[in-house]
Write a protein that holds these residues in place. Structure first.
Motif, short mmCIF file in Angstrom:
data_model
loop_
_atom_site.label_atom_id
_atom_site.label_comp_id
_atom_site.label_asym_id
_atom_site.label_seq_id
_atom_site.Cartn_x
_atom_site.Cartn_y
_atom_site.Cartn_z
N GLU A 186 16.84 -18.53 -36.80
CA GLU A 186 15.72 -17.97 -37.08
C GLU A 186 14.95 -18.19 -38.59
OE1 GLU A 186 15.08 -13.72 -35.93
OE2 GLU A 186 14.51 -13.42 -38.00
N ILE A 187 13.59 -18.63 -38.44
CA ILE A 187 13.00 -18.89 -39.44
C ILE A 187 11.75 -18.03 -39.43
CG2 ILE A 187 11.47 -20.52 -40.77
CD1 ILE A 187 13.01 -22.88 -39.32
N ASN A 188 11.56 -17.43 -40.75
CA ASN A 188 10.57 -16.39 -40.83
C ASN A 188 9.80 -16.94 -41.99
OD1 ASN A 188 11.34 -14.01 -39.15
ND2 ASN A 188 13.18 -14.58 -40.18
N ALA A 189 8.29 -16.86 -41.95
CA ALA A 189 7.57 -16.96 -43.01
C ALA A 189 6.28 -15.76 -43.14
CB ALA A 189 6.75 -18.63 -42.90
N LYS A 190 6.05 -15.76 -44.15
CA LYS A 190 4.92 -14.48 -44.51
C LYS A 190 4.31 -14.85 -45.65
CE LYS A 190 4.86 -9.54 -44.06
NZ LYS A 190 5.79 -8.14 -44.24
N ALA A 191 2.88 -14.61 -45.65
CA ALA A 191 2.12 -14.75 -46.77
C ALA A 191 1.08 -13.29 -46.64
CB ALA A 191 1.18 -15.97 -46.64
N GLY A 192 0.53 -13.11 -47.71
CA GLY A 192 -0.28 -11.95 -47.85
C GLY A 192 -1.01 -11.86 -49.37
N ASP A 193 -2.12 -11.18 -49.36
CA ASP A 193 -2.75 -11.25 -50.49
C ASP A 193 -3.63 -9.83 -50.46
OD1 ASP A 193 -3.77 -11.78 -53.13
OD2 ASP A 193 -4.76 -13.77 -52.44
N THR A 194 -3.94 -9.32 -51.59
CA THR A 194 -4.70 -8.26 -51.86
C THR A 194 -6.22 -8.65 -51.96
OG1 THR A 194 -4.86 -8.27 -54.35
CG2 THR A 194 -3.14 -7.09 -53.39
N ALA A 857 -1.05 0.88 -56.66
CA ALA A 857 -2.32 0.41 -57.31
C ALA A 857 -2.59 -1.00 -56.35
CB ALA A 857 -2.50 0.09 -58.86
N ILE A 858 -1.80 -1.35 -55.51
CA ILE A 858 -1.88 -2.74 -54.77
C ILE A 858 -3.12 -2.84 -54.20
CG2 ILE A 858 -1.14 -4.15 -53.04
CD1 ILE A 858 1.73 -3.06 -53.63
N GLY A 859 -3.82 -1.60 -53.68
CA GLY A 859 -5.00 -1.84 -53.00
C GLY A 859 -4.72 -2.44 -51.23
N ALA A 860 -5.82 -2.74 -50.80
CA ALA A 860 -5.63 -3.18 -49.38
C ALA A 860 -4.99 -4.70 -49.50
CB ALA A 860 -7.10 -3.54 -48.90
N PHE A 861 -3.98 -4.49 -48.68
CA PHE A 861 -3.39 -5.91 -48.67
C PHE A 861 -3.02 -6.58 -47.19
CE2 PHE A 861 1.08 -8.27 -48.30
CZ PHE A 861 0.85 -9.04 -49.31
N TRP A 862 -3.50 -7.75 -47.15
CA TRP A 862 -3.63 -8.22 -45.68
C TRP A 862 -2.51 -9.50 -45.59
CZ3 TRP A 862 -5.96 -5.97 -41.49
CH2 TRP A 862 -7.11 -5.23 -42.14
N TYR A 863 -1.60 -9.41 -44.56
CA TYR A 863 -0.77 -10.50 -44.39
C TYR A 863 -0.59 -11.00 -42.89
CZ TYR A 863 1.61 -6.53 -42.22
OH TYR A 863 1.97 -5.54 -41.42
N ALA A 864 -0.08 -12.17 -43.03
CA ALA A 864 0.33 -12.95 -41.60
C ALA A 864 1.46 -13.39 -41.65
CB ALA A 864 -0.63 -13.96 -41.48
N SER A 865 2.59 -13.21 -40.71
CA SER A 865 3.89 -13.85 -40.65
C SER A 865 4.05 -14.39 -39.34
CB SER A 865 4.80 -12.84 -40.68
OG SER A 865 4.86 -11.61 -39.57
N ALA A 866 5.17 -15.36 -39.16
CA ALA A 866 5.59 -15.87 -38.21
C ALA A 866 7.00 -16.09 -38.08
CB ALA A 866 4.61 -17.40 -37.98
N THR A 867 7.51 -16.10 -36.70
CA THR A 867 9.13 -15.95 -36.59
C THR A 867 9.07 -17.20 -35.59
OG1 THR A 867 9.17 -13.70 -37.48
CG2 THR A 867 11.15 -14.91 -35.99
N TYR A 868 10.17 -17.95 -35.86
CA TYR A 868 10.71 -18.88 -34.91
C TYR A 868 12.20 -18.71 -34.54
CZ TYR A 868 11.93 -23.26 -32.35
OH TYR A 868 12.32 -24.23 -31.55
#
Length: 870
Positions: A186-194, A857-868
């Protein structure tokens, strides 16, 4: 095509179900599955005796792998801090700054009883505590050293568990079960930002697991990176002057330009202000908006780190070798390396420096006392060196080697565990060698009345600091469990075991710090070691077909403070298939930490009110919280904290797929170990051996130079409340499957009693919200899955000691995510936490405008991730 997971496994009558979604189960956590042997008995956290069913007499929360994925949490601290059961004492990297003593660390505090009263286990065994204590003395297991990609599930026992696991389990146990039985790749990758500045994150992991004929191996690699967020990145925290929002002006009295007062300078360099004749006055060049009439204040907030830049990498390897059908050799090997960078304002001085009247720079037009001819001391920030910057590195390693198997009808296991946590802290910029700075002032090379200095002088007085610490735990343990005889209602189960454990701790700050020659940094010095031997016994007794008793006891011997015995009695009553009642009573203890026993020369600069002097002067510098130097020391005569707890509750399956659970819980802790410098000022402010003051020629006490405080068994505290949850699952057919959950913790009372008998009620007050709840809605149809979650923290008032009117408002946040699993081997997720970008509620007493220990205090945090996976 990857098989679609079932959205709702069958509901088990566990104590209180998962907080983050309505999926609840418990699974085997310490034996491998063999295809030729159907699993009939399973291990459940909270007991050494395997069971044929899942529910036990202790209330539990279980977070499954699916729950963790749907939570949107980026690491273990984010995952656990959202639990309604998490209380005061829970902390993450938010709030790390140049004054922190445990930068980069994070911990969970169940029931608000403290991180050091919550036992954190990995696969049922202890790990070394962080070698950097939090807030001088709080020992904790750093959950940031546990990669979330390696976690299969989290079991949380929500009543006292010292009889089962020993010290530190006063509030309960967080047992983190790792993916040692992983199969496939399994490979996982995730990225997000405020949506605000700072705080972007990336993470990745690789998992591989394979069965051979006589063995199984799992390997997990993990990576995590988070960008820095500063207080200046948020509009509500960018200034320590919160008066525009209804708060206080908490800008520092140590500014640049500085402030001055005539003083008597001893031949040894000692400093005493002439407080009976003069007052502090700001540098004549102080900007008008920084001049409060007494000090030239400084706004340090914009430069301070809120959440540090962090990088984490790690490797986990799990291996089982099946010697034969009855014996397995198992091993667990983990290594984690974490780094963080913390920034702050330039180093402040508070009357550590002086300028003599015959100094070449004394006659400066900026000197407010130039005509007095008196020697002066100063409050001045050395901004010329730049802001302070610390780099913190942490290495954590763990090795477990053991055997388990069957001896007839008895399960047995023996193991050796070695783990360590090593921390390094490097002051890279902004730290000043006090004696060299004073020499440069005396020589006329450093002009305190100027805001700029030559590069040569700055290089001369600047210094890099170091601090390093190591904590190790090594242990042998063994358990054997089985059925001893049969009663009319069933077989009596018994488990007996032992543990021998050695712990060592060393925390060594910079030698210059030990000599008191660096200001603007905080650190601890501590050394200690101990040996601990324990034996434990547990019975599972079927009294009637519908009534079962758990009886447990543990005897412990510590080399440094003595012996203790912890009993537990629990009952499980099932009058109907759909109705279960449970009750438990337990005694527990927390051994004094090695830091609390062996703390050396350690300083902190908390904001304290000089109540003694305030009564005479009414001055702002005395009657409002100001940074003051406190010297803490350990106490080798400390005794263990002792606790009594009980829990009464039950679970009712009202109709198919609708379940309700409720529990009343109570804890009482005696001999609470604490140090309270504000209380020391209030009660011993005129004791010169405890509160050192400047000399005074009048009846007005002199200004505080230093406060000495020592840890002691001072307090008693009690807390009680209700846990409540509702779970409902239903299938609409063409519109998909739905699940609703609601999980609430209500704190009825949280009372602390001081040594003098005075009491303070904290429930519903600062850092102790009365209500915390989480509501969730899960939905699945075809190849789509979605989760909606609402998190709520109730309003709180200020404590009596804070003497502040008003409330800190409630906070509600909304999390969303959606997953698509329609591709072969792939799953894709898009989500957001706090999608409405709710700001933390305003707090009058915090210089950054909000309570960092309770709200994010992070605020709105949006992320996308993929798993293979295949």
């Amino acid at each position: 095509m990857m098989k679609k997971p079932h959205l709702w496994p069958s509901l088990c009558a566990l104590a209180v179900s998962n907080v983050l979604s309505p999926i609840v189960f418990a699974a085997d956590n310490d034996i491998h599955l063999k295809e030729q042997e159907p699993l009939e008995h399973i291990s459940v956290t909270g007991s050494h005796i395997k069971r044929t069913d899942l529910e036990g007499a202790s209330p539990m929360t279980v977070l499954t792998e699916e729950d963790i994925a749907r939570s949107g949490a980026q690491d273990m601290s984010q995952l656990l801090s959202k639990l309604p059961i998490a209380g005061a004492g829970t902390f993450a990297t938010q709030g790390n700054n140049s004054d922190d003593t445990a930068n980069g660390g994070a911990a969970i505090s169940l029931r608000g009883l403290g991180a050091n009263a919550t036992l954190v286990l990995l696969n049922g065994r202890r790990v070394a505590v962080s070698s950097f204590a939090k807030n001088i003395d709080t020992s904790f297991v750093d959950i940031n050293a546990i990669p979330m990609s390696a976690v299969e599930r989290v079991d949380i026992v929500k009543d006292g568990a010292s009889a089962t696991y020993g010290s530190d389990a006063i509030a309960g146990v967080v047992n983190i079960i790792l993916k040692k039985d992983f199969e496939g790749f399994e490979i996982n990758a995730k990225a997000g930002d405020t949506v605000e500045d700072g705080g972007g994150q990336t993470s990745a992991s690789i998992l591989w697991g394979s069965h051979a004929e006589k063995s199984h191996t799992s390997i997990i690699l993990n990576y995590f990176h988070e960008n820095e967020t500063t207080l200046g990145d948020r509009s509500y925290s960018k200034s320590a002057n919160q008066t525009a929002r209804g708060g206080s002006d908490s800008r520092s009295s140590s500014g640049n330009p500085g402030s001055y007062i005539p003083a008597s300078i001893g031949t040894d360099g000692s400093i005493s202000t002439l407080s009976g004749s003069y007052d502090w006055q700001p540098d004549a060049n102080c900007p008008a908006d920084n001049n409060n009439g007494t000090f030239c204040v400084y706004d340090y907030a914009p430069m301070m780190t809120s959440t540090p830049e962090t990088t984490r990498v790690g490797l986990s390897v799990f291996h089982d070798y099946y010697i034969n059908n009855d014996i397995t050799l198992f091993s667990e090997m983990m290594y984690q390396h974490n780094e963080s960078v913390v920034n702050g304002a330039g180093s402040p001085s508070f009357s550590e420096l002086y300028i003599l009247a015959d100094n070449a720079n004394y006659s400066s037009i900026n000197n407010p006392y130039a005509s007095s001819g008196e020697d002066l001391t100063m409050r001045r920030r050395i901004t010329e060196t730049g802001g302070r910057q610390k780099e913190a590195e942490s290495d954590s390693a763990r090795l477990v080697m053991g055997l388990n198997g069957m001896l007839g009808q008895w399960d047995w296991e023996v193991a050796y565990t070695y783990s360590y946590n090593r921390n390094y802290e490097f002051g890279k910029n902004g730290y000043v060698w006090t004696s060299l700075l004073q020499d440069e002032i005396n020589a006329g090379n450093f002009n305190p009345f100027s805001t700029t200095q030559t590069a040569t002088v700055i290089d001369e007085i600047s210094v890099n600091t170091t601090r390093n610490a190591k904590s190790t735990t090594s242990a042998f343990d063994g358990t054997i469990a089985g059925e001893i005889f049969e009663l009319p209602a069933g077989h009596v189960g018994m488990a007996v075991g032992f543990e021998y454990r050695e712990e060592d701790l060393s925390d060594s700050p910079d030698e210059l710090f030990l000599r008191g020659e660096i200001f603007g940094t905080e650190a601890t010095e501590a050394y200690g070691s101990r040996e601990q031997t324990s034996v434990f016994l547990e019975f599972a007794v079927p009294i009637f077909e519908t009534l079962e008793a758990q009886l447990a006891g543990r005897y412990e011997n510590y080399s440094d403070f003595g012996n203790t015995t912890s009993p537990k009695v629990a009952l499980l009553y099932t009058p109907l298939d759909t109705l279960t009642f449970r009750a438990s009573w337990a005694e527990g203890f927390r051994a004094p930490s090695l830091v609390q026993l062996g703390l050396g020369n350690s300083q902190e600069s908390p904001e304290l009110i000089d109540t003694q002097r305030c009564a005479y002067t009414g001055a702002n510098e005395d009657c409002t919280a100001q940074e003051r130097t406190v010297n803490f020391s350990g106490n080798p005569d400390l005794k263990a904290e002792e606790s009594t707890s009980y829990n009464v509750g039950g679970v009712w399956e009202v109709i198919d797929n609708l379940s309700m659970g409720i529990d009343y819980w109570y804890y009482k802790v005696d001999g609470l170990i604490d140090a309270d410098p504000q209380y020391v000022i209030n009660t011993q402010g005129d004791n010169s051996s405890v509160v050192v003051r400047e000399a005074s020629s009048t009846s007005t006490p002199g200004r505080i130079i230093r406060i000495y405080d020592q840890f002691a068994n001072l307090n008693e505290q009690t807390t009680d409340g209700i846990d409540f949850d509702v779970q409902y699952m239903f299938d609409t057919g063409e519109y998909g499957e739905f699940g609703l959950s609601y999980n609430l913790t209500w704190v009825h009372e949280f009372e602390q009693v001081r040594a003098d008998g005075s009491t303070v009620e904290l429930a519903g007050r600062y850092e102790h919200p009365e209500y915390r709840w989480t509501g969730g809605l899960n939905w699945a149809i075809d190849d789509w899955q979605a989760t909606t979650r609402v998190n709520y923290i109730s309003e709180v008032s200020y404590t009596e000691e804070q003497n502040t009117e008003g409330y800190i408002d409630a906070m509600t946040t909304l999390d969303l995510n959606v997953t698509y699993i329609g591709f072969d081997h792939w799953s894709l997720t898009l989500g957001g936490n706090n999608v409405l970008n709710e700001e933390p509620p305003f707090s009058k007493i915090d210089f950054m405008g909000y309570d960092q220990n309770t709200y994010s205090a992070i605020g709105a945090f949006w992320y996308a991730s993929a798993t293979y996976r295949f």
